[in-house]
Design a protein around this motif. Structure first.
Motif, PDB file in Angstrom:
ATOM      1  N   VAL A   6       0.853  -1.178   0.000  1.00  0.00           N
ATOM      2  CA  VAL A   6       0.000   0.000   0.000  1.00  0.00           C
ATOM      3  C   VAL A   6       0.897   1.239   0.000  1.00  0.00           C
ATOM      4  CG1 VAL A   6      -1.717   1.293   1.306  1.00  0.00           C
ATOM      5  CG2 VAL A   6      -1.801  -1.205   1.294  1.00  0.00           C
ATOM      6  N   ASN A   7       0.598   2.169  -0.881  1.00  0.00           N
ATOM      7  CA  ASN A   7       1.306   3.447  -0.917  1.00  0.00           C
ATOM      8  C   ASN A   7       0.319   4.538  -0.514  1.00  0.00           C
ATOM      9  OD1 ASN A   7       3.900   2.647  -1.968  1.00  0.00           O
ATOM     10  ND2 ASN A   7       2.821   2.194  -3.869  1.00  0.00           N
ATOM     11  N   LEU A  21       0.481  -4.804   4.174  1.00  0.00           N
ATOM     12  CA  LEU A  21      -0.699  -5.094   4.974  1.00  0.00           C
ATOM     13  C   LEU A  21      -1.378  -6.362   4.486  1.00  0.00           C
ATOM     14  CD1 LEU A  21      -2.384  -1.563   4.968  1.00  0.00           C
ATOM     15  CD2 LEU A  21      -0.978  -2.547   6.765  1.00  0.00           C
ATOM     16  N   ASN A  22      -2.098  -7.026   5.390  1.00  0.00           N
ATOM     17  CA  ASN A  22      -2.920  -8.140   4.927  1.00  0.00           C
ATOM     18  C   ASN A  22      -4.147  -7.552   4.228  1.00  0.00           C
ATOM     19  OD1 ASN A  22      -5.232  -7.913   6.720  1.00  0.00           O
ATOM     20  ND2 ASN A  22      -3.912  -8.669   8.360  1.00  0.00           N
ATOM     21  N   PRO A  23      -4.849  -8.349   3.417  1.00  0.00           N
ATOM     22  CA  PRO A  23      -5.958  -7.798   2.619  1.00  0.00           C
ATOM     23  C   PRO A  23      -7.043  -7.102   3.438  1.00  0.00           C
ATOM     24  CG  PRO A  23      -5.344  -9.946   1.784  1.00  0.00           C
ATOM     25  CD  PRO A  23      -4.573  -9.745   3.070  1.00  0.00           C
ATOM     26  N   ASN A  24      -7.363  -7.615   4.628  1.00  0.00           N
ATOM     27  CA  ASN A  24      -8.397  -6.972   5.440  1.00  0.00           C
ATOM     28  C   ASN A  24      -7.955  -5.586   5.890  1.00  0.00           C
ATOM     29  OD1 ASN A  24     -10.159  -9.123   5.242  1.00  0.00           O
ATOM     30  ND2 ASN A  24      -9.359 -10.119   7.070  1.00  0.00           N
ATOM     31  N   LEU A  25      -6.716  -5.461   6.341  1.00  0.00           N
ATOM     32  CA  LEU A  25      -6.217  -4.157   6.751  1.00  0.00           C
ATOM     33  C   LEU A  25      -6.092  -3.213   5.566  1.00  0.00           C
ATOM     34  CD1 LEU A  25      -3.574  -5.024   9.466  1.00  0.00           C
ATOM     35  CD2 LEU A  25      -5.701  -3.793   9.784  1.00  0.00           C
ATOM     36  N   GLU A  55       3.594 -18.305  13.629  1.00  0.00           N
ATOM     37  CA  GLU A  55       4.414 -17.096  13.592  1.00  0.00           C
ATOM     38  C   GLU A  55       3.645 -15.920  14.184  1.00  0.00           C
ATOM     39  OE1 GLU A  55       7.198 -17.763   9.662  1.00  0.00           O
ATOM     40  OE2 GLU A  55       5.165 -17.010   9.418  1.00  0.00           O
ATOM     41  N   ASP A  56       2.367 -15.806  13.849  1.00  0.00           N
ATOM     42  CA  ASP A  56       1.560 -14.714  14.363  1.00  0.00           C
ATOM     43  C   ASP A  56       1.448 -14.784  15.885  1.00  0.00           C
ATOM     44  OD1 ASP A  56       1.156 -13.731  11.837  1.00  0.00           O
ATOM     45  OD2 ASP A  56      -0.813 -14.671  11.593  1.00  0.00           O
ATOM     46  N   ASN A  57       1.347 -15.989  16.434  1.00  0.00           N
ATOM     47  CA  ASN A  57       1.193 -16.146  17.875  1.00  0.00           C
ATOM     48  C   ASN A  57       2.484 -15.902  18.635  1.00  0.00           C
ATOM     49  OD1 ASN A  57      -1.528 -16.731  17.680  1.00  0.00           O
ATOM     50  ND2 ASN A  57      -1.195 -18.912  17.463  1.00  0.00           N
ATOM     51  N   ILE A  79      -2.542   1.794  11.677  1.00  0.00           N
ATOM     52  CA  ILE A  79      -2.719   0.757  10.658  1.00  0.00           C
ATOM     53  C   ILE A  79      -1.395   0.055  10.387  1.00  0.00           C
ATOM     54  CG2 ILE A  79      -3.196   0.384   8.205  1.00  0.00           C
ATOM     55  CD1 ILE A  79      -5.356   2.624   8.496  1.00  0.00           C
ATOM     56  N   TYR A  80      -0.346   0.833  10.261  1.00  0.00           N
ATOM     57  CA  TYR A  80       0.955   0.259   9.953  1.00  0.00           C
ATOM     58  C   TYR A  80       1.463  -0.623  11.092  1.00  0.00           C
ATOM     59  CZ  TYR A  80       5.698  -0.136   8.245  1.00  0.00           C
ATOM     60  OH  TYR A  80       6.894  -0.632   7.805  1.00  0.00           O
ATOM     61  N   LEU A  81       1.386  -0.139  12.332  1.00  0.00           N
ATOM     62  CA  LEU A  81       1.916  -0.901  13.460  1.00  0.00           C
ATOM     63  C   LEU A  81       1.043  -2.111  13.812  1.00  0.00           C
ATOM     64  CD1 LEU A  81       3.211   2.000  15.728  1.00  0.00           C
ATOM     65  CD2 LEU A  81       4.552   0.459  14.272  1.00  0.00           C
ATOM     66  N   VAL A  82      -0.271  -1.973  13.690  1.00  0.00           N
ATOM     67  CA  VAL A  82      -1.167  -3.105  13.953  1.00  0.00           C
ATOM     68  C   VAL A  82      -0.897  -4.229  12.952  1.00  0.00           C
ATOM     69  CG1 VAL A  82      -3.591  -3.829  13.822  1.00  0.00           C
ATOM     70  CG2 VAL A  82      -2.963  -1.825  15.153  1.00  0.00           C
ATOM     71  N   SER A  83      -0.598  -3.859  11.711  1.00  0.00           N
ATOM     72  CA  SER A  83      -0.321  -4.896  10.701  1.00  0.00           C
ATOM     73  C   SER A  83       0.944  -5.680  11.042  1.00  0.00           C
ATOM     74  CB  SER A  83      -0.204  -4.276   9.305  1.00  0.00           C
ATOM     75  OG  SER A  83       1.007  -3.571   9.165  1.00  0.00           O
ATOM     76  N   ASP A  84       1.803  -5.103  11.893  1.00  0.00           N
ATOM     77  CA  ASP A  84       3.014  -5.803  12.338  1.00  0.00           C
ATOM     78  C   ASP A  84       2.830  -6.456  13.698  1.00  0.00           C
ATOM     79  OD1 ASP A  84       4.801  -5.472  10.160  1.00  0.00           O
ATOM     80  OD2 ASP A  84       4.941  -3.356  10.675  1.00  0.00           O
TER      81      ASP A  84
END
Length: 182
Positions: A6-7, A21-25, A55-57, A79-84
């Motif tokens: 995403v730009n 980002l994942n598609p939902n984000l 990995e996510d857990n 948005i950026y930090l939540v995606s990480d």
């Protein structure tokens, strides 16, 4: 989960590095951008990065507080930090930020300097009186005098607006790693 690049453009300046980002984000990002008048676009990458639930857990629970009166900036940082994998708390003024600090276990503060009422310098002083969590100033005031004042009051780092998400992420990670070892 698939990632999408995403730009974005904010206040006429590009966030030049794509945000992964994942598609939902990515959809949330696009919807939010329409609300606040930010131009964004995204395209699926040819080579997609995969993450597993394992990995996510493994991501530790890290709480980051963003104190910035510019809602658009705070929303994009979130948005950026939540995606990480980080949990983000947002405050649009100093009083709300200090209240969140009193109630939540915050590991890093991202703090704007110019805010109505109590400014970021005073927030930094008050945070330093109570604890030693890392503070990263995010500000359009990028001259040396403002940076030096921030460091004198206890800030750990400084990033100038506009900034790239990859630099913000790198600075957040560096501060969190350094303070985790202490």
């Amino acid at each position: 989960m698939d990632k999408i690049a995403v730009n974005a453009f904010i206040h006429g300046g590009a966030l030049s590095d794509p945000i992964e980002l994942n598609p939902n984000l990515a959809r949330i990002f696009q919807e939010k951008s329409k609300e606040v008048g930010i131009c964004i676009w995204y395209n699926e990458r040819d080579e997609r990065e995969k993450t597993t639930k394992e990995e996510d857990n493994q991501m530790p629970d890290i709480n980051i507080l963003v104190v910035d009166d510019e809602k658009e900036i705070a929303d994009l940082i979130e948005i950026y930090l939540v995606s990480d994998g980080y949990k983000v708390f947002k405050a649009e003024n100093a009083e709300a930020g200090l209240s969140i600090l009193d109630k939540q276990d915050i590991h890093l503060v991202l703090l704007d300097i110019m805010m109505p009422g109590i400014d970021g310098y005073e927030v930094c002083k008050q945070v330093r009186q109570k604890n030693d969590i890392p503070i990263l100033f995010i500000s359009a005031l990028s001259d040396d005098d403002n940076k030096l004042k921030g460091y004198d009051l206890g800030a750990d780092d400084f990033i100038s607006k506009p900034f790239t998400p990859s630099l913000l992420y790198a600075k957040c990670n560096a501060l969190l790693k350094r303070f985790k070892k202490d």
